[in-house]
Enzyme design. Sequence first.
Site, PDB file in Angstrom:
ATOM      1  N   ASP A 107       0.824  -1.208   0.000  1.00  0.00           N
ATOM      2  CA  ASP A 107       0.000   0.000   0.000  1.00  0.00           C
ATOM      3  C   ASP A 107       0.855   1.254   0.000  1.00  0.00           C
ATOM      4  O   ASP A 107       2.033   1.233   0.378  1.00  0.00           O
ATOM      5  CB  ASP A 107      -0.947   0.023   1.198  1.00  0.00           C
ATOM      6  N   GLU A 117       0.249  -1.293   5.688  1.00  0.00           N
ATOM      7  CA  GLU A 117       1.330  -0.900   6.588  1.00  0.00           C
ATOM      8  C   GLU A 117       1.250   0.586   6.911  1.00  0.00           C
ATOM      9  O   GLU A 117       1.499   1.009   8.040  1.00  0.00           O
ATOM     10  CB  GLU A 117       2.686  -1.225   5.951  1.00  0.00           C
TER      11      GLU A 117
END
Length: 383
Positions: A87, A155
């Site tokens: 991400d 994350e």
Amino acid sequence: MNAEIKEKLLNRFIKYVKTYSQSDSVKADEGIMPSTPQQFEMAKILCAELKSLGLQNVQTTEYCYTYGFLPANNGSEKTICLLAHIDTVDEVSGLNVNPQVSEENGDTIIRTDGSTLLGADDKAGVAEIMTVLEYFVEHPDVKHCGIEVIFSPDEETGHGMDKVPLELIKSKCAYTVDGGSMGELEVECFNAWKSEIEFTGVACHTGTARGVMVNAISMAAAFLNNLPHGERPETTDGYQGFYAPMSVEGSIEKSKVVLFLRDFDLKEMENRRNLVEVIARSTAASFGGMAKVVHTRQYLNMKSKMDEAPDVVSNLVKAYKAAGIEPKFVPIRGGTDGSRLTEMGIPTPNIFTGGHNFHSREEWASLNEMSMATSVLINLAKI
């Protein structure tokens, strides 16, 4: 690293940064995992690539973790786990990334066009891990230990290890590939808490407010102004902790402030939490309102756990030096998936990626440094 492998690394990196996979911190805090559907698109690409390389047990879990295993060919049963996150942060758009490639001073530099971030955090790490796997598959004569890989979602929202499939991980140690400049090696990070402060006031007509209105917006503003001005992210570095206002919202009757508290020392972190409560309640009392403070632990400094696993770090130092790099031990002024994984019992130091100016429209990456990170990973698996 030869030109052919560097070209593959570059092409892979450009492909990944063009793939939209931005996460959403609000949805992640609500327990949605992954927080955005586009992360599955990135996972789908990586899952297909791992299968094409012939890795074993390749899968993407229902929570968007992509796993694969490359068996050892050196007669050893030892394995390591390599991690990177898919991400990109939601503070700056990661949609329609248009990477710009230029040759500068003997290096290939990849930048954004200024309208988005680049996504080197952490698609540089993803590209490096995939290139390592491809290298070992295409060079079966090069001996290496077993390699597990996990590409994780969310994350950047702080929830990257919330649903990690621990049952799949057989390795006793792991390495996140999620750092910055060449040579950086990170074995310690902040202790991290989130503080949510809710102020309650009294609403009434502004024309007849005197002696009646208690403005929760004003309380929030005064609270923020009373925090130590010299202990904010923009005024600190190195081992200095901080109070980071992340959001403010509300109305006259109710307002809410979200703070991130960071410190390398647990006792100092306790002092920070206490100070937030004192400032919040004294501010509310001065206005005649009320304040409620809720602290949530996000992650802990991994240093004490890392100190219990010296071989994990010493092998990594050997891998750096085998690549001709002198490791630079620096603290992570943030956290990684490795911070959480270390808490779970799998010591996980962090390796540089060659990315720079993360979370901004000025983000860029060095292909030379990315290549060196790839070399470190190859050496690590050989060691």
